[in-house]
Design an enzyme around this catalytic site. Structure first.
Site, mmCIF file in Angstrom:
data_model
loop_
_atom_site.group_PDB
_atom_site.id
_atom_site.type_symbol
_atom_site.label_atom_id
_atom_site.label_comp_id
_atom_site.label_asym_id
_atom_site.label_seq_id
_atom_site.Cartn_x
_atom_site.Cartn_y
_atom_site.Cartn_z
ATOM 1 N N VAL A 26 5.382 -0.664 2.921
ATOM 2 C CA VAL A 26 4.223 -0.826 3.796
ATOM 3 C C VAL A 26 3.247 -1.810 3.147
ATOM 4 O O VAL A 26 2.882 -1.654 1.980
ATOM 5 C CB VAL A 26 3.526 0.518 4.062
ATOM 6 C CG1 VAL A 26 2.342 0.332 5.015
ATOM 7 C CG2 VAL A 26 4.508 1.522 4.637
ATOM 8 N N VAL A 53 0.823 -1.217 0.000
ATOM 9 C CA VAL A 53 0.000 0.000 0.000
ATOM 10 C C VAL A 53 0.853 1.262 0.000
ATOM 11 O O VAL A 53 0.318 2.373 -0.053
ATOM 12 C CB VAL A 53 -0.961 0.032 1.211
ATOM 13 C CG1 VAL A 53 -1.990 -1.070 1.098
ATOM 14 C CG2 VAL A 53 -0.194 -0.072 2.526
ATOM 15 N N GLY A 54 2.168 1.123 0.057
ATOM 16 C CA GLY A 54 3.029 2.300 0.026
ATOM 17 C C GLY A 54 4.482 1.919 0.211
ATOM 18 O O GLY A 54 4.820 0.781 0.565
ATOM 19 N N SER A 55 5.349 2.860 -0.065
ATOM 20 C CA SER A 55 6.780 2.624 0.135
ATOM 21 C C SER A 55 7.445 3.953 0.445
ATOM 22 O O SER A 55 6.913 5.021 0.130
ATOM 23 C CB SER A 55 7.412 1.995 -1.106
ATOM 24 O OG SER A 55 7.263 2.836 -2.230
ATOM 25 N N GLY A 56 8.614 3.871 1.104
ATOM 26 C CA GLY A 56 9.342 5.068 1.477
ATOM 27 C C GLY A 56 10.828 4.856 1.373
ATOM 28 O O GLY A 56 11.305 3.876 0.770
ATOM 29 N N SER A 57 11.585 5.762 1.966
ATOM 30 C CA SER A 57 13.038 5.718 1.863
ATOM 31 C C SER A 57 13.622 4.478 2.500
ATOM 32 O O SER A 57 14.612 3.927 2.023
ATOM 33 C CB SER A 57 13.642 6.963 2.518
ATOM 34 O OG SER A 57 13.148 8.130 1.917
ATOM 35 N N PHE A 58 13.010 3.996 3.608
ATOM 36 C CA PHE A 58 13.622 2.923 4.375
ATOM 37 C C PHE A 58 12.820 1.631 4.378
ATOM 38 O O PHE A 58 13.199 0.678 5.041
ATOM 39 C CB PHE A 58 13.848 3.371 5.822
ATOM 40 C CG PHE A 58 14.804 4.526 5.939
ATOM 41 C CD1 PHE A 58 16.141 4.374 5.635
ATOM 42 C CD2 PHE A 58 14.351 5.777 6.321
ATOM 43 C CE1 PHE A 58 17.019 5.432 5.738
ATOM 44 C CE2 PHE A 58 15.222 6.842 6.424
ATOM 45 C CZ PHE A 58 16.569 6.675 6.120
ATOM 46 N N GLY A 59 11.703 1.580 3.685
ATOM 47 C CA GLY A 59 10.961 0.338 3.715
ATOM 48 C C GLY A 59 9.690 0.383 2.904
ATOM 49 O O GLY A 59 9.373 1.362 2.229
ATOM 50 N N ASP A 76 9.765 15.490 8.165
ATOM 51 C CA ASP A 76 9.473 15.009 6.808
ATOM 52 C C ASP A 76 7.975 15.071 6.523
ATOM 53 O O ASP A 76 7.374 14.104 6.062
ATOM 54 C CB ASP A 76 9.986 13.576 6.629
ATOM 55 C CG ASP A 76 10.108 13.177 5.154
ATOM 56 O OD1 ASP A 76 10.133 14.079 4.304
ATOM 57 O OD2 ASP A 76 10.176 11.973 4.866
#
Length: 985
Positions: A691, A683-689, A814
């Site tokens: 979701v 359902v999502g992603s970011g700099s460190f992982g 952030d």
């Protein structure tokens, strides 16, 4: 040979016409550029001799002759004046200069553009007269001069533009009579003359405009009877006549004469007679407004035949006869499955409120029946109207209890039921209306206590329960109403001490608690610096009158009369104007203000040094012991602190934060819950992982699992930063961290994951930019203006909590749309604290300040400018990010949009448009979401964008505090509702 020479000569002539003279176009464009304000020329930087003319940005040329045929400069925020050299672009067909900031006059030379078909210079600051020379542009199809400062009349020469289809002259300063030449423009499809100063009657020969589809004469001074000529415009789909002086009756066969109407607005005139029943014959009718006229007769049930009806606005007339049968139309309107708004307030409607209203459209957002003689009770199943945002039944004869099903209306923003005869208790279920702004149930016969659940509605701005029979105390939870502006509980049977938490309602402006049985002292409310009116009269309050009332600079009314106050009355501030203060009926008050008619105060007690020696000795001993104890406490605390610091330096691993969570999950549990970390559950992603959406089988609960990429540098620090940030803080607008997992995977690799409450509506980012989202995940609709404003208030509230009200200030570092998640009710929850910093005041080298990666300062476009120069994380940086977020939410543009570059930013783009050009930059999806643009919308947008700009000031010290930003946004929301309510009346 002669034929050859003739052909050669013809070719040379064509070259002369189409080839060589493109230099005149080049010079004309360069001259236009030179007249643009220097600070606004960046958008035209490609206009130079380094590029071929036809490759210049915003310019298009003809395929054969390579001459400029199209110049599209709309919406570039250009300033300066329009150069007369525009008239040298003689091959121009399309010219768009709209949505800029051009001043000066429209050059007469525009009349040289005889090939022109499309001319748009709307939404600028142009003044002076409309040039008569525009009549030379005989091929014109579209002429837009909307929203400028053009004055005087409309030149009659424009009557020669026989091909004209669209004419927009609204929102100017045009004066005089209706322009009679318009009758000659027989091809016209759209005519807009609204918001000018035109006057007089409409000529009969307007009937010659037989192709007319949309006619707007709103907010002028036109008068006379409803123009008979309008009945001959059978092609009309939109007719807007509100805010003029038209009088007389409407023809009974109105609906047969104008059978294609979609929107008919006649509000704010002097029309009389009955509403024609034949309106029900117009199957296309979507909006009918005839409020604030002098209409009589009944409201026809035939409106129920209009399947496409969205809005029916009949308020402020004399409809009905205060008798049975007046409300029969409500039964019929249950057939209108797309009805959004119904307002019939302040008429002469009588009879019992029909239970059938619960079967009205679930799309209904406004139901306004105020100011009639309607009796009966609110049907229990009123909760069926799940889309309702405003329920207004005040000033009627309604009785019975308030239905508990009102709590089902989770989107309800206004519940206005004052001045009826409702009985019974106030339903605690009202606390489920988590978006309530305005709750007014005063002047009824309600009893029982004030439900503490109501004190848990975080959005509440106005709370009015005055003049009932409520008893018990004022709940301590009152302090949770951080947005409350008005508290009106006067004339009840309330008792007990006023809660100290009242001083936490920092937005408060009006406190009316008079005519109750409160006792004890006035709580410490010195923090309510915006308070304007306070009435605590006719209670049993005691103690002294605190001097902090002197510091309330906005206080304009203070009534403390008929209590048991004692001591000296303050003399500064509002007390200097005795007409604004009332303290009579307090026998033990004294003071020197003659107008208050107080007895003089007795002399002060003697100085300390003249008192009994034994007393001095006791005081000295007490002070000495106190100092010794404080010193001992300081030494013990310092020793503990040094020991803790040394332990942290010895053990450089993360402190044990996981034991705070109530549940432990293994790698295997999470693997099963995410179907093997399937990509279909991402359902999502970011700099460190990444979701994942996960179903915990043990609890049958859906959660969000953020799996850290441990190969990524800084992932462990991000994991620990998020744990530390969220372990001890609780706020309704923070994402809830349920537990964490520190384990190893099946290959023996280190595994870290964070488990959060799942947010079904995803991130704010996908709502603001749905075009960038896969269609399967795209929201089904756009966010409304009010929903966006509520989200902004949610975020400001949680930032204020993090910055001010936590055990130690926390900077998120952030903040951006992808880190704001929305629950079922579109309530915002701030997430992703992987870069967060604890801003410890006394230990700048503490362990936690080392958690986040050095140099990481957030996301480009949202990060504060000082971060780019090595500045340390701070709450001021979060405020900057919040300001950018607000601008993005209401303009629809990311700060990284390709439009921006160099010194031209989202900030400067917005600043250049305010205040007059707000509609130019507003996200068009807001304006197309069923919202009718008018004064409250414009003022609301201006205020919101101004708050955003003040938050992202260049200098950190000039930025608004988040508490101030939240207050101002709440105030904007309050004014929006107040203006809209006033308009409905």
């Amino acid at each position: 040979m002669r034929l050859f020479l003739l052909l050669a000569f013809n070719a040379l002539m064509q070259l002369e016409a189409y080839g060589f003279t493109d230099e005149s176009d080049r010079q004309a464009l360069l001259e236009i550029k030179s007249q643009v304000s220097e600070s606004k020329r960046d958008a035209l930087s490609a206009w130079n001799n380094s590029f071929p003319l036809c490759s210049w940005k915003w310019v298009r040329c003809g395929r054969k002759h390579k001459r400029v045929t199209r110049l599209d400069l709309g919406g570039l925020q250009l300033g300066g004046v329009i150069s007369p050299s525009i008239g040298n672009l003689s091959f121009l067909i399309y010219l768009d200069l709209s949505n800029n900031s051009f001043g000066g006059t429209i050059p007469q030379e525009m009349g040289n553009l005889f090939r022109l078909k499309y001319l748009a210079v709307g939404f600028n600051y142009l003044e002076g007269e409309i040039p008569a020379s525009l009549s030379n542009c005989s091929r014109l199809l579209y002429l837009d001069l909307f929203s400028n400062n053009l004055g005087d009349g409309v030149p009659s020469e424009l009557g020669s533009l026989r091909k004209l289809l669209y004419l927009y002259l609204g929102l100017n300063d045009l004066k005089g009579k209706f322009p009679v030449f318009i009758r000659n423009l027989t091809s016209l499809i759209v005519l807009n003359l609204g918001y000018n100063h035109l006057e007089g009657e409409i000529p009969d020969d307007i009937a010659m405009l037989s192709q007319m589809v949309s006619l707007t004469l709103t907010m002028n001074n036109f008068s006379g009877v409803f123009p008979p000529a309008f009945y001959n415009l059978s092609s009309l789909e939109n007719l807007y006549l509100l805010g003029n002086g038209f009088s007389g009756n409407l023809k009974p066969d109105f609906g047969n004469l104008l059978p294609n109407i979609h929107e008919l607005s006649l509000h704010g005139n002097f029309l009389t007679g009955a509403i024609p029943t034949t309106l029900a014959n117009i199957s296309t009718l979507e909006m009918f407004g005839i409020g604030k006229n002098r209409m009589t007769g009944s409201i026809s049930p035939n409106f129920g035949k209009l399947e496409n009806l969205h809005y029916l606005e009949l308020a402020n007339n004399s409809l009905g006869s205060y008798s049975f049968g007046d409300l029969a139309f409500l039964d019929a309107l249950t057939n209108c499955s797309h009805l959004h708004g119904l307002s019939v307030s302040y008429n002469r409607l009588g009879g019992a409120l029909p239970t059938s209203i619960v079967n009205m459209s679930t799309e209904l957002t406004v139901l306004n029946l105020k100011g009639n003689l309607i009796y009966g009770s609110i049907p229990h199943d009123i909760g069926n109207l799940i889309g309702l945002q405003s329920l207004l039944l005040a000033d009627n004869l309604l009785t019975g209890p308030l239905p508990t099903s009102l709590g089902n209306l989770v989107g309800l923003g206004e519940l206005i039921l004052f001045s009826n005869s409702f009985e019974g208790i106030v339903p605690p279920s009202l606390g489920d209306c988590s978006h309530m702004l305005d709750l007014q149930i005063g002047y009824n016969k309600l009893n029982g206590t004030i439900p503490k659940e109501i004190m848990q509605i975080p959005t509440l701005v106005h709370l009015n329960m005055e003049s009932n029979s409520l008893s018990g105390s004022l709940p301590n939870d009152i302090g949770r109403l951080q947005n409350l502006v008005e508290l009106l509980l006067g004339n009840n049977n309330l008792s007990g001490h006023l809660p100290q938490t009242l001083g936490k309602c920092l937005s408060m402006e009006v406190i009316y608690l008079q005519e109750n049985h409160f006792d004890g002292t006035i709580p410490d409310i010195k923090g309510l610096m915006g308070v304007k009116k306070v009435d605590l009269s006719n209670n049993n309050l005691s103690g002294s009158i605190s001097e902090y009332f002197e510091n309330f600079s906005k206080l304009e009314y203070l009534n403390l009369s008929d209590n048991n106050f004692e001591g000296r009355v303050p003399t500064e501030g509002i007390f200097q104007n005795a007409t604004l203060v009332s303290v009579f009926g307090n026998k033990n008050l004294c003071g020197s203000i003659k107008e208050l008619k107080l007895k003089p105060c007795i002399a002060q007690a003697p100085p300390v040094e003249t008192r009994h020696p034994s007393l001095l000795k006791k005081v000295a001993i007490g002070v000495s012991v106190g100092i010794a104890l404080l010193l001992l406490l300081f030494i013990v605390s310092l020793s503990w602190f040094k020991k803790r610091k040394n332990n942290q330096k010895i053990n450089n691993s993360a402190p044990s934060t996981l034991e705070i969570f109530h549940e432990k999950l293994s790698y295997g549990d999470l693997r099963n819950a995410t179907d093997g970390f399937s990509s279909s559950n991402i359902v999502g992603s970011g700099s460190f992982g990444t979701v994942f959406k996960a179903l915990l089988q043990t609890e049958n609960k859906i959660v969000a699992v953020k799996v850290l990429n441990m190969q990524r540098r800084g992932a462990m620090k991000s994991f620990m930063a998020e744990c530390e940030s969220l372990k001890d803080i609780r706020h309704r607008n923070l994402v809830k961290l349920l537990t964490a997992c520190a384990s190893i995977d099946f290959q023996g690799n280190e595994f870290r994951a964070l488990i959060y409450e799942f947010m079904p509506n995803g991130s704010l980012d996908k709502w603001l930019h749905p075009e960038e989202v896969e269609e399967i995940h795209r929201p089904s609709r756009t966010l409304t203006l009010l929903e966006r404003l509520n989200i902004a208030i949610d975020v400001a509230s949680v930032l204020d909590y993090l910055h001010v009200h936590c055990h130690e200030p926390i900077a998120h570092c952030d903040l951006k749309p992808s880190n704001i998640l929305l629950d079922d009710d579109l309530t915002a929850h701030v997430s992703d604290f992987g870069l967060a910093r604890l801003l410890l005041k006394f230990d700048q080298e503490s362990f936690f300040n080392q958690l986040s990666s050095a140099g990481v300062r957030g996301t480009i476009g949202y990060a504060a400018p000082e971060y780019g120069m090595g500045g340390q994380p701070s709450i001021h940086g979060d405020v900057y990010s919040f300001g950018v977020l607000v601008l993005e939410m209401f303009t629809g543009k990311r700060p990284t949009n390709e439009l921006f570059g160099g010194n031209f930013t989202l900030n400067s783009y917005t600043k250049a448009a305010l205040p007059e050009r707000v509609l130019d930059i507003a996200d068009k999806s807001i304006l197309h979401s069923g919202l009718r643009v008018g004064f409250p919308v414009l003022e609301c947008l201006k205020g919101i964008l101004d708050v955003g700009l003040r938050c992202c000031e260049e200098s950190p010290l000039n930025r608004l505090a988040t508490s101030e930003a939240a207050k101002e946004l709440i105030s904007i929301r309050e004014r929006f509702f107040k203006t809209r309510r006033t308009a409905r009346r």
